[in-house]
Scaffold this active site. Structure first.
Site, PDB file in Angstrom:
ATOM      1  N   HIS A   1      -8.967   1.617   4.596  1.00 48.56           N
ATOM      2  CA  HIS A   1      -7.927   1.643   5.334  1.00 48.56           C
ATOM      3  C   HIS A   1      -8.403   2.705   6.828  1.00 48.56           C
ATOM      4  O   HIS A   1      -8.776   3.428   7.254  1.00 48.56           O
ATOM      5  CB  HIS A   1      -7.035   2.088   4.860  1.00 48.56           C
ATOM      6  CG  HIS A   1      -6.082   2.224   4.906  1.00 48.56           C
ATOM      7  ND1 HIS A   1      -4.977   3.297   6.625  1.00 48.56           N
ATOM      8  CD2 HIS A   1      -4.918   1.085   4.820  1.00 48.56           C
ATOM      9  CE1 HIS A   1      -4.074   2.992   6.062  1.00 48.56           C
ATOM     10  NE2 HIS A   1      -3.704   1.512   5.679  1.00 48.56           N
TER      11      HIS A   1
ATOM     12  N   LYS B   1       0.581   3.977  -0.282  1.00 51.87           N
ATOM     13  CA  LYS B   1      -0.222   5.312  -0.025  1.00 51.87           C
ATOM     14  C   LYS B   1      -0.071   6.441  -0.435  1.00 51.87           C
ATOM     15  O   LYS B   1      -0.295   6.840  -2.129  1.00 51.87           O
ATOM     16  CB  LYS B   1       0.041   6.048   1.900  1.00 51.87           C
ATOM     17  CG  LYS B   1      -0.049   4.499   2.683  1.00 51.87           C
ATOM     18  CD  LYS B   1      -0.052   4.917   4.144  1.00 51.87           C
ATOM     19  CE  LYS B   1      -0.061   3.205   4.744  1.00 51.87           C
ATOM     20  NZ  LYS B   1       0.478   3.765   6.171  1.00 51.87           N
TER      21      LYS B   1
ATOM     22  N   ASN C   1       0.913  -1.574  -0.047  1.00 55.84           N
ATOM     23  CA  ASN C   1       0.351   0.264  -0.214  1.00 55.84           C
ATOM     24  C   ASN C   1       0.617   1.134  -0.012  1.00 55.84           C
ATOM     25  O   ASN C   1       1.299   1.781   0.843  1.00 55.84           O
ATOM     26  CB  ASN C   1      -1.294   0.139   1.191  1.00 55.84           C
ATOM     27  CG  ASN C   1      -1.418   1.302   1.608  1.00 55.84           C
ATOM     28  OD1 ASN C   1      -1.576   1.786   0.956  1.00 55.84           O
ATOM     29  ND2 ASN C   1      -2.465   1.295   2.334  1.00 55.84           N
TER      30      ASN C   1
ATOM     31  N   SER D   1       3.257  -2.414  10.656  1.00 57.17           N
ATOM     32  CA  SER D   1       4.546  -2.176  10.382  1.00 57.17           C
ATOM     33  C   SER D   1       5.677  -3.891  10.100  1.00 57.17           C
ATOM     34  O   SER D   1       6.168  -4.129  10.985  1.00 57.17           O
ATOM     35  CB  SER D   1       5.202  -2.027  11.993  1.00 57.17           C
ATOM     36  OG  SER D   1       4.840  -0.417  12.602  1.00 57.17           O
TER      37      SER D   1
ATOM     38  N   GLU E   1      -6.587   4.929   7.928  1.00 59.60           N
ATOM     39  CA  GLU E   1      -6.443   6.140   7.914  1.00 59.60           C
ATOM     40  C   GLU E   1      -7.756   7.008   6.774  1.00 59.60           C
ATOM     41  O   GLU E   1      -7.710   8.426   7.332  1.00 59.60           O
ATOM     42  CB  GLU E   1      -5.288   6.070   6.271  1.00 59.60           C
ATOM     43  CG  GLU E   1      -3.688   6.064   7.085  1.00 59.60           C
ATOM     44  CD  GLU E   1      -2.715   5.694   6.647  1.00 59.60           C
ATOM     45  OE1 GLU E   1      -2.930   5.110   5.101  1.00 59.60           O
ATOM     46  OE2 GLU E   1      -1.875   5.573   7.191  1.00 59.60           O
TER      47      GLU E   1
ATOM     48  N   GLY F   1       2.711   1.832  10.637  1.00 57.70           N
ATOM     49  CA  GLY F   1       4.016   3.462  10.303  1.00 57.70           C
ATOM     50  C   GLY F   1       4.416   3.619  12.340  1.00 57.70           C
ATOM     51  O   GLY F   1       4.909   4.617  12.335  1.00 57.70           O
TER      52      GLY F   1
ATOM     53  N   GLU G   1      -5.221  -4.700  10.603  1.00 49.79           N
ATOM     54  CA  GLU G   1      -4.328  -3.842  11.035  1.00 49.79           C
ATOM     55  C   GLU G   1      -4.778  -2.925  11.749  1.00 49.79           C
ATOM     56  O   GLU G   1      -5.257  -2.213  11.806  1.00 49.79           O
ATOM     57  CB  GLU G   1      -4.016  -2.850   9.629  1.00 49.79           C
ATOM     58  CG  GLU G   1      -4.213  -3.259   8.460  1.00 49.79           C
ATOM     59  CD  GLU G   1      -3.433  -2.487   7.387  1.00 49.79           C
ATOM     60  OE1 GLU G   1      -2.180  -2.751   7.414  1.00 49.79           O
ATOM     61  OE2 GLU G   1      -3.950  -1.083   7.165  1.00 49.79           O
TER      62      GLU G   1
END
Ligand code: PGA
Length: 257
Positions: free
Chosen positions: A98, A14, A12, A216, A100, A176, A170
């Site tokens: 996702h 991003k 991904n 991660s 985000e 991250g 996730e």
């Protein structure tokens, strides 16, 4: 590993990589990876790089997809991209929900359900992201959050449709942060999701669906994660941006399965 589910390594990207950078990455990946058929390799570049990636990945098994998609077919939705547009440029999958998108762009389970329905209707493979925040984990709400995210995203879909979806677990606190879930914590969540899918939609559906772990993932932890019986691959952000680390992850998984 003793099951027939597909292993998937998905990148991904991003909001990273221009068309030029995309082309260079895919060319190099093709050159340096064996890309055998045991592991399915998915990459989701930004919308503007999808077509370039599709062209560069032609005649390779790499599958190119999108990071988001509109729940609507067409119309007055400024800034949105439809399933038809994605298919036209050759995208074969889409990441939906996702964290985000949920946190920064306020997507809720109901919107994600609409997007999922649209992806299934339009025959784009959907990769549904779910996961709890750190606060929810601390409050021991992980399982109820996962159950709710799955239940609401799949509302109104048939078992046959659900079976086509790939789930990515996730945990938000691991994205991250360089603080991946331990294989034990990840496996516990994956096993819970599979059990819930089984209870709700039957064992056959639950056992045929790939559940990826994300948060991660790096070359040095992917092996211990995918050795777990309910972890069928990984969704990778940061480490998918560098061709050496991404191809090392693919190689490490290929060596294990
Ligand atoms: P990360 O991102 O690998 O950088 O933690 C994962 C993701 O957001 O899908």
């Amino acid at each position: 590993m003793g099951h027939s589910r597909k292993f998937i390594i998905a990148g991904n990207w991003k909001m990273h990589k221009t068309k030029k950078e995309t082309l260079a990455f895919i060319q190099e990946l093709v050159l340096h990876s064996s890309l055998n058929s045991k592991v399915a390799v998915y990459i989701a570049p930004p919308f503007t790089s999808i077509e370039t990636a599709v062209e560069a990945a032609e005649e390779t098994p790499i599958c190119i997809g999108a990071q988001n998609m509109s729940e609507f077919s067409k119309g007055a939705y400024t800034g949105e991209i439809s399933s038809e547009m994605l298919k036209e440029v050759g995208a074969c999958f889409v990441i939906l929900g996702h964290s985000e998108r949920r946190q920064i762009f306020h997507e809720n389970n109901q919107m994600i359900q609409q997007k999922l329905k649209q992806a299934i209707r339009e025959k784009i493979a959907a990769l549904l992201c779910i996961g709890e925040t750190e606060k929810e984990r601390d409050q021991k709400k992980t399982q109820s959050i996962l159950r709710q995210q799955i239940e609401e995203a799949f509302r109104g879909l048939s078992s046959e449709e659900i079976q086509k979806v790939t789930i990515a677990y996730e945990p938000v606190w691991a994205i991250g942060t360089n603080r991946a879930a331990t294989p034990e914590i990840a496996e516990e969540a994956h096993a819970f999701c599979r059990e819930f899918l089984s209870e709700r939609w039957g064992e056959e559906v639950a056992h045929s669906m790939s559940i990826l772990y994300g948060g991660s993932v790096k070359p040095d932890n992917v092996g211990e994660l995918i050795r777990k019986p309910n972890i069928d691959g990984a969704l990778i952000g940061g480490a998918s941006l560098d061709v050496d680390s991404f191809s090392q992850i693919i190689r490490n998984v290929e060596a294990l399965i």
